[in-house]
Design a protein around this motif. Structure first.
Motif, PDB file in Angstrom:
ATOM      1  N   TYR A  47     -11.980  -2.484   0.700  1.00 16.09           N
ATOM      2  CA  TYR A  47     -11.072  -1.346   0.649  1.00 16.09           C
ATOM      3  C   TYR A  47     -11.740   0.014   0.737  1.00 16.09           C
ATOM      4  CZ  TYR A  47      -7.597  -4.813  -0.558  1.00 16.09           C
ATOM      5  OH  TYR A  47      -6.753  -5.904  -0.528  1.00 16.09           O
ATOM      6  N   GLY A  48     -13.059   0.063   0.814  1.00  8.75           N
ATOM      7  CA  GLY A  48     -13.728   1.340   0.960  1.00  8.75           C
ATOM      8  C   GLY A  48     -13.376   2.290  -0.161  1.00  8.75           C
ATOM      9  N   SER A  49     -12.886   3.486   0.226  1.00  8.92           N
ATOM     10  CA  SER A  49     -12.572   4.512  -0.767  1.00  8.92           C
ATOM     11  C   SER A  49     -11.146   4.416  -1.303  1.00  8.92           C
ATOM     12  CB  SER A  49     -12.778   5.902  -0.148  1.00  8.92           C
ATOM     13  OG  SER A  49     -11.921   6.071   0.971  1.00  8.92           O
ATOM     14  N   ALA A  50     -10.406   3.432  -0.888  1.00 10.36           N
ATOM     15  CA  ALA A  50      -9.030   3.290  -1.370  1.00 10.36           C
ATOM     16  C   ALA A  50      -9.011   3.022  -2.867  1.00 10.36           C
ATOM     17  CB  ALA A  50      -8.331   2.159  -0.625  1.00 10.36           C
ATOM     18  N   HIS A  51      -7.939   3.489  -3.507  1.00  8.40           N
ATOM     19  CA  HIS A  51      -7.743   3.225  -4.926  1.00  8.40           C
ATOM     20  C   HIS A  51      -6.934   1.943  -5.043  1.00  8.40           C
ATOM     21  CE1 HIS A  51      -5.892   4.568  -9.026  1.00  8.40           C
ATOM     22  NE2 HIS A  51      -6.761   3.585  -9.169  1.00  8.40           N
ATOM     23  N   PRO A  53      -6.572  -0.306   4.219  1.00  7.63           N
ATOM     24  CA  PRO A  53      -7.730  -0.305   5.126  1.00  7.63           C
ATOM     25  C   PRO A  53      -7.997  -1.660   5.780  1.00  7.63           C
ATOM     26  CG  PRO A  53      -8.264   0.762   3.041  1.00  7.63           C
ATOM     27  CD  PRO A  53      -6.938   0.100   2.855  1.00  7.63           C
ATOM     28  N   THR A  54      -7.516  -2.755   5.180  1.00  7.89           N
ATOM     29  CA  THR A  54      -7.772  -4.073   5.787  1.00  7.89           C
ATOM     30  C   THR A  54      -6.826  -4.346   6.953  1.00  7.89           C
ATOM     31  OG1 THR A  54      -6.250  -5.247   4.297  1.00  7.89           O
ATOM     32  CG2 THR A  54      -8.529  -4.968   3.562  1.00  7.89           C
ATOM     33  N   VAL A  55      -5.777  -3.536   7.077  1.00  7.99           N
ATOM     34  CA  VAL A  55      -4.837  -3.655   8.200  1.00  7.99           C
ATOM     35  C   VAL A  55      -5.241  -2.614   9.232  1.00  7.99           C
ATOM     36  CG1 VAL A  55      -2.442  -3.454   8.930  1.00  7.99           C
ATOM     37  CG2 VAL A  55      -2.987  -4.484   6.721  1.00  7.99           C
ATOM     38  N   ARG A  56      -5.746  -3.036  10.346  1.00 12.11           N
ATOM     39  CA  ARG A  56      -6.355  -2.116  11.311  1.00 12.11           C
ATOM     40  C   ARG A  56      -5.363  -1.633  12.369  1.00 12.11           C
ATOM     41  NH1 ARG A  56      -9.885  -6.196  10.059  1.00 12.11           N
ATOM     42  NH2 ARG A  56     -11.752  -5.540   8.933  1.00 12.11           N
ATOM     43  N   SER A  57      -4.142  -1.433  11.973  1.00 11.12           N
ATOM     44  CA  SER A  57      -3.125  -0.904  12.872  1.00 11.12           C
ATOM     45  C   SER A  57      -2.190  -0.022  12.051  1.00 11.12           C
ATOM     46  CB  SER A  57      -2.332  -2.045  13.526  1.00 11.12           C
ATOM     47  OG  SER A  57      -1.312  -1.551  14.358  1.00 11.12           O
ATOM     48  N   PRO A  58      -1.936   1.207  12.507  1.00 11.34           N
ATOM     49  CA  PRO A  58      -2.416   1.833  13.740  1.00 11.34           C
ATOM     50  C   PRO A  58      -3.888   2.205  13.664  1.00 11.34           C
ATOM     51  CG  PRO A  58      -1.209   3.425  12.432  1.00 11.34           C
ATOM     52  CD  PRO A  58      -1.051   2.102  11.733  1.00 11.34           C
ATOM     53  N   ALA A 117       0.826  -1.205   0.000  1.00  9.83           N
ATOM     54  CA  ALA A 117       0.000   0.000   0.000  1.00  9.83           C
ATOM     55  C   ALA A 117       0.862   1.257   0.000  1.00  9.83           C
ATOM     56  CB  ALA A 117      -0.917   0.003   1.216  1.00  9.83           C
ATOM     57  N   ILE A 118       0.269   2.343  -0.400  1.00  7.46           N
ATOM     58  CA  ILE A 118       0.829   3.676  -0.234  1.00  7.46           C
ATOM     59  C   ILE A 118      -0.157   4.445   0.637  1.00  7.46           C
ATOM     60  CG2 ILE A 118       1.667   5.758  -1.373  1.00  7.46           C
ATOM     61  CD1 ILE A 118       1.769   4.038  -3.979  1.00  7.46           C
ATOM     62  N   GLY A 119       0.274   4.868   1.803  1.00  4.84           N
ATOM     63  CA  GLY A 119      -0.623   5.552   2.733  1.00  4.84           C
ATOM     64  C   GLY A 119      -1.302   4.637   3.705  1.00  4.84           C
ATOM     65  N   VAL A 122      -3.609   0.927  -3.060  1.00  8.76           N
ATOM     66  CA  VAL A 122      -3.156  -0.438  -2.795  1.00  8.76           C
ATOM     67  C   VAL A 122      -2.835  -1.123  -4.125  1.00  8.76           C
ATOM     68  CG1 VAL A 122      -3.678  -2.631  -1.684  1.00  8.76           C
ATOM     69  CG2 VAL A 122      -4.633  -0.504  -0.745  1.00  8.76           C
ATOM     70  N   LEU A 123      -1.642  -1.678  -4.218  1.00  8.52           N
ATOM     71  CA  LEU A 123      -1.207  -2.433  -5.392  1.00  8.52           C
ATOM     72  C   LEU A 123      -1.341  -3.915  -5.066  1.00  8.52           C
ATOM     73  CD1 LEU A 123       2.051  -0.380  -6.101  1.00  8.52           C
ATOM     74  CD2 LEU A 123      -0.240   0.006  -7.039  1.00  8.52           C
ATOM     75  N   VAL A 124      -2.177  -4.631  -5.841  1.00  7.37           N
ATOM     76  CA  VAL A 124      -2.488  -6.037  -5.581  1.00  7.37           C
ATOM     77  C   VAL A 124      -1.992  -6.891  -6.745  1.00  7.37           C
ATOM     78  CG1 VAL A 124      -4.340  -7.714  -5.228  1.00  7.37           C
ATOM     79  CG2 VAL A 124      -4.507  -5.441  -4.189  1.00  7.37           C
ATOM     80  N   PHE A 125      -1.292  -7.993  -6.434  1.00  5.98           N
ATOM     81  CA  PHE A 125      -0.790  -8.923  -7.442  1.00  5.98           C
ATOM     82  C   PHE A 125      -1.352 -10.301  -7.093  1.00  5.98           C
ATOM     83  CE2 PHE A 125       2.170  -5.491  -6.618  1.00  5.98           C
ATOM     84  CZ  PHE A 125       2.334  -4.941  -7.890  1.00  5.98           C
ATOM     85  N   TYR A 126      -2.211 -10.846  -8.004  1.00  7.95           N
ATOM     86  CA  TYR A 126      -3.059 -11.953  -7.592  1.00  7.95           C
ATOM     87  C   TYR A 126      -3.065 -13.090  -8.610  1.00  7.95           C
ATOM     88  CZ  TYR A 126      -6.402 -10.235 -11.036  1.00  7.95           C
ATOM     89  OH  TYR A 126      -6.998  -9.857 -12.219  1.00  7.95           O
TER      90      TYR A 126
END
Length: 864
Positions: free
Chosen positions: A233-237, A193-198, A188-190, A219-223
């Protein structure tokens, strides 16, 4: 009587005659109410600062400078000291860095987690199948809707120019991948959202267009199979890349190891301009995951790594180039550094502009002296916790010789107290060790009193200890000083030199706001003890402000006092800087003095190795003169302030006579050596312009004129009664004390006579009667001075009473004053403490008003 005596400060011994060096104001010592002036002028103010903040330049932190500045400004900060780890993104934690993060054979530096709704999941290390090492990571997720099981770690490489491509490599061994489900790695950059820490994740980032975007996430995803659902991811790009598109050595195949390689940094080119991060921003929240959507995803992962090459020196040089981008007239970010892979310490001036200026240390404490040699103070960070030295090391080494000590937890405060009990001046600071770019009302910060928001001004003030520590919301000002009329903090760096004959000295706490109802203001002092710091007084508050004066006990050769504020539940909300007191053998009780300020010609050099102030001082009783050694940078103007019942007859600096200023205004405007005595306030003011790195100062006093006759009335500094029926109960804060002839109750009083000037003609003890008794009470002198109001009880009470009473009250009637002549006792204790014991031969219990009542006991003394 000895011809001379000396005091040694900081290990430097000298018998050279000296004096006091100058003082231009503020918080000094009170002698029988002598007035003192406030040092701070109208231009001075409290600046809210955090001395320990990390940015994305550190290998374990998230926020860029834009995110930090936005949150800090929103929370009222004026100054942020950016103390990134001294190796930047190459800083190792458990053998890994942001530029070399891997998952191999253990969960070290990785955290297990789930998202969504799972009916079954697996997240464990297994020994088969294995591609490398001894274990692989088995991830499996089953869901009738959508859910995932994953591991994540904080950080990956940054994007700055000069960093090599961030190459991600991993191997995956799929065993089941139902339609709609997937196996993936992401970065991710910034923040993700799926990682709830901090708690404030996504932390957000600043774009290349200069838009500060807290909460922004890319978030850059390689799948393999299907990407994770957008609902996660909500509003994340989210940019999703199918690994079957040429990233791996083979297409998706069950039951076989697939090796994949991705140049993650190259994917930044796919972002629209509105999402492009700054060059020094970084990848965060690296993930390895199996995600199920109406089915199951099951696989083994191994040989995961993400690598980049970046020069730590270049990172700090680039940081210097951009760090001022968000400064305003009321807000600054200062380039600092946290030194050491281990045993951390702070250097505050690290705005390097050339890679050749870069330096780093394995143990941060090795950088304390080099930092001080650059002319600025160094701080020992968080002893007793991970990354710091042990508590025992902090105490035994006096914080490794640092100028400042981080004291944001109770163990650190305990270390601080232990060092102060040794008579070693050290300034405490609070800072958040903030890695997330977010502050709340409860965040721990420092408030610094300074004339301007410049680096040199803040460094001088924090070195001198013109500060307090508090929660972010505790903004009203919190000063401990020795002037009951002043709201300004005492310069904690410099001890107050006093006579051993003085047993107490009045100290003053002023809190200008920020208190909550039920907060408790605690005064703490050691009374000269090398092992114990005790609560001197404790006041519950009901308003936002507080102003009080209490006598501080001066037992032993080194005493100190500090104050703190705790909530009703015990949470620490604020801490003052301390005031230390040092005995000067033979010094008359009416004289006291301290350094008020040192002005160096460079505008810096405020460290314990450079601006040392008084390094030796002595009183010569035969010559009736005071001597001082000053050790500071050549050209420094040293200001001292003191009190004396009589004016000096002359002052010399390095053997040359110094002229007296014609007025206090003339003294204030002087730029060279001078002195002034204010007879109205007993105030002694001196300035010494040091020609070299040390100066010898001598202040001569003629015979003191006899003080005019006067009558003074003192209230007790302490009182209590003891009760044999409750032998371990303390009654130190009762509104009454009692005596009776059955031996059941006795009472004690203590009066502070340190401000007494002149010969005692007569002295009368007056006590208000609460009840009636025909015989009254007897007054005895008590030789044992060790009893404490808050702890005395029947079992530990003094036993050394005088055999014969000094006097008796006779009949006591309720609602009237009683009087007993105690002149011989006061004459014997003049200049110290008077301890009295009260008892009666009557079997009728007698109640008398204590110092907590409206009718406080009085000691009326006539002097001549």
């Amino acid at each position: 009587m000895a011809a001379s005596a000396s005091t040694t400060v900081g290990g430097h011994v000298s018998r050279v005659p000296l004096l006091i060096a100058a003082i231009a104001v503020s918080v000094g010592l009170l002698l029988g109410g002598a007035a003192e002036r406030s040092f701070a002028t109208a231009s001075w103010q409290w600046y809210k600062a955090d001395f320990h903040v990390h940015s994305v330049v550190s290998a374990d932190a998230f926020p860029d400078l834009g995110v930090i500045s936005a949150s800090a400004k929103a929370n009222g900060f004026n100054a942020i000291f950016l103390t990134d780890h001294n190796l930047g993104s190459n800083f190792p934690i458990s053998g890994m860095t942001a530029n070399h993060m891997f998952f191999e054979d253990s969960y070290r530096r990785w955290t297990t987690a789930t998202t969504g709704a799972l009916s079954a999941s697996t997240n464990q290390l297994v020994t088969s199948p294995v591609a490398s090492g001894t274990s692989s990571l088995h991830l499996a997720s089953t869901s009738s809707t959508a859910g995932e099981s994953f591991v994540w770690t904080k950080r990956g490489p940054n994007f700055r120019t000069g960093t090599s491509d961030a190459i991600l490599r991993f191997k995956v061994y799929p065993t089941q991948l139902d339609a709609g489900s997937g196996l993936y790695v992401s970065a991710a950059i910034g923040g993700d959202p799926t990682v709830r820490s901090p708690a404030n994740n996504p932390v957000g980032y600043t774009t290349t267009a200069g838009v500060i975007s807290p909460g922004k996430s890319t978030v850059l995803v390689f799948y393999f199979g299907a990407p994770p659902p957008a609902s996660f991811y909500g509003s994340a790009h989210v940019l999703a890349y199918d690994l079957d598109s040429g990233y791996c050595d083979r297409p998706l195949e069950l039951g076989a190891w697939i090796s994949c390689t991705v140049d993650v940094r190259s994917k930044l080119a796919d972002l629209p301009p509105t999402d492009q991060p700054l060059a020094y921003d970084a990848l965060s929240d690296l993930k390895i995951s199996s995600v199920a959507q109406n089915g199951r995803a099951d696989a083994y992962f191994d040989s995961y790594s993400i690598d980049a090459t970046s020069s730590s020196a270049d990172e700090f040089v680039e940081r210097t180039a951009v760090i001022g981008a968000y400064d305003t007239p009321s807000f600054r970010i200062f380039p600092s550094v946290e030194l050491g892979v281990n045993k951390h310490a702070n250097r505050f001036n690290f705005g390097i502009t050339d890679p050749a200026q870069f330096t780093s240390y394995q143990d941060g404490i090795a950088g304390i002296l080099p930092a001080q040699q650059t002319g600025y103070p160094a701080q020992l960070n968080h002893p007793g916790v991970a990354g710091g030295i042990t508590d025992a090391e902090a105490i035994s080494t006096d914080a490794e010789g640092a100028d400042l000590l981080e004291v944001r937890q109770q163990n650190m405060i305990n270390d601080w107290d232990a060092i102060l009990r040794k008579g070693k001046p050290i300034v405490g600071t609070w800072g958040g060790d903030n890695h997330i770019g977010r502050w709340t009302l409860g965040s721990l910060v420092s408030f610094v009193s300074a004339p301007a928001l410049t680096f040199d001004d803040l460094m001088q003030s924090i070195f001198e200890g013109r500060a307090y520590m508090g929660q972010s919301s505790f903004v009203g000002g919190f000063s401990l000083n020795l002037d009951s009329a002043s709201p300004d903090p005492y310069p904690a760096r410099y001890p107050v030199y006093v006579s051993p004959a003085r047993t107490t000295i009045p100290a003053h706490v002023a809190i200008g706001g920020g208190l909550r109802s039920g907060d408790i203001v605690r005064w703490l002092a050691n009374d000269g003890s090398a092992s114990t710091t005790s609560v001197l007084a404790s006041d519950s508050t009901s308003s936002a402000t507080y102003d009080a004066t209490n006598p501080v006990p001066l037992g032993g050769a080194a005493a100190y006092v500090r104050a703190e504020v705790r909530s009703s539940s015990g949470t620490l909300r604020g801490v003052s800087e301390p005031i230390l007191f040092a005995d000067v053998a033979g010094l008359p009780a009416d004289i006291s003095y301290h350094v008020q300020r040192i002005t160096t010609p460079s505008g810096h050099d405020y460290t314990r190795i450079a601006s040392r102030g008084v390094t030796s001082t002595a009183w010569d009783a035969t010559a009736n003169q005071l001597s001082l050694d000053l050790t500071d940078p050549a050209g420094s103007l040293v200001e001292l302030q003191g009190t004396s019942a009589s004016s000096p007859t002359g002052v010399e600096v390095d053997g040359a006579a110094v002229s007296e200023a014609g007025s206090l205004a003339d003294f204030d405007s002087a730029t060279g050596s001078t002195w002034f005595y204010d007879a109205a306030t007993n105030g002694l003011y001196l300035k010494v312009l040091q020609a070299g790195p040390s100066s010898a100062v001598r202040v001569a006093f003629g015979p003191a004129p006899p003080p005019p006759p006067q009558t003074i009335t003192l209230n007790p500094a302490a009182d209590a009664f003891v009760n044999s029926a409750a032998p371990t109960t303390n009654y130190g804060h009762s509104f009454a004390f009692y005596v009776d002839g059955n031996g059941i109750r006795k009472s004690y009083l203590r009066f502070d006579l340190s401000s007494l000037v002149g010969t005692v003609g007569n002295a009368t003890l007056r006590i208000w009667g609460n009840s009636t008794q025909s015989i009254g009470y007897d007054v005895f002198g008590v030789d044992d001075t060790s009893w404490v109001e808050s702890t005395i009880d029947w079992d530990n009470q003094p036993t050394s009473w005088n055999a014969i009473p000094s006097g008796s009250s006779g009949r006591v009637d309720a609602g009237t004053w009683t009087s007993v002549d105690v002149t011989p006792l006061v004459q014997g204790a003049a200049g110290g403490a008077l301890n009295l014991g009260l008892s009666t031969t009557s079997t009728t219990n007698l109640s008398l008003a204590s110092r907590e009542s409206i009718h406080k006991p009085q000691l009326v003394i006539a002097t001549g």
